[in-house]
Design a protein around this motif. Sequence first.
Motif: not given
Length: 139
Positions: A37-38, A42, A45, A47, A132, A134, A136
């Motif tokens: 998890h960022p 974030g 996300w 997953e 996955s 992310t 940010t």
Amino acid sequence: MIRVKKTVALAMLTALGAAGLGSAVPAAAADAGLLPHPGPDGLVWVEEFRGDGGVASGGASEGLPTILTVACEGGGSVRVTMESKGTEVAAFDVDCPAGSAGVGSASMDAGVVRPGDFTIVVDASAQNVRWSLTVTQPE
């Protein structure tokens, strides 16, 4: 009335899932996540997802740098593209080895991702490729 709302919501979720636009649901509970998890920086996300997919989001700030990270495994590769306000701002490929994770990332200076919404498309070379991602915006 409640029954109608539930039916409509279920139909929309089914349509989104069939189009590959539904939420990212883990393929197997025993699989370890590819990216953590960022945290508070974030914006997005995902997953875990398998095969082709993507995400649309809002809330980007023009005054902060943006980092898009994708990890994948399962053999093959993924092509990742990110658009902000109709302009491609990032594109890269990630090799997805079998049994371990490959990771790719794009860092964008403040102002590259425009305020508000953006989209990310992940084009997997095979349906068994697990990935996955992310996004940010570190302060």
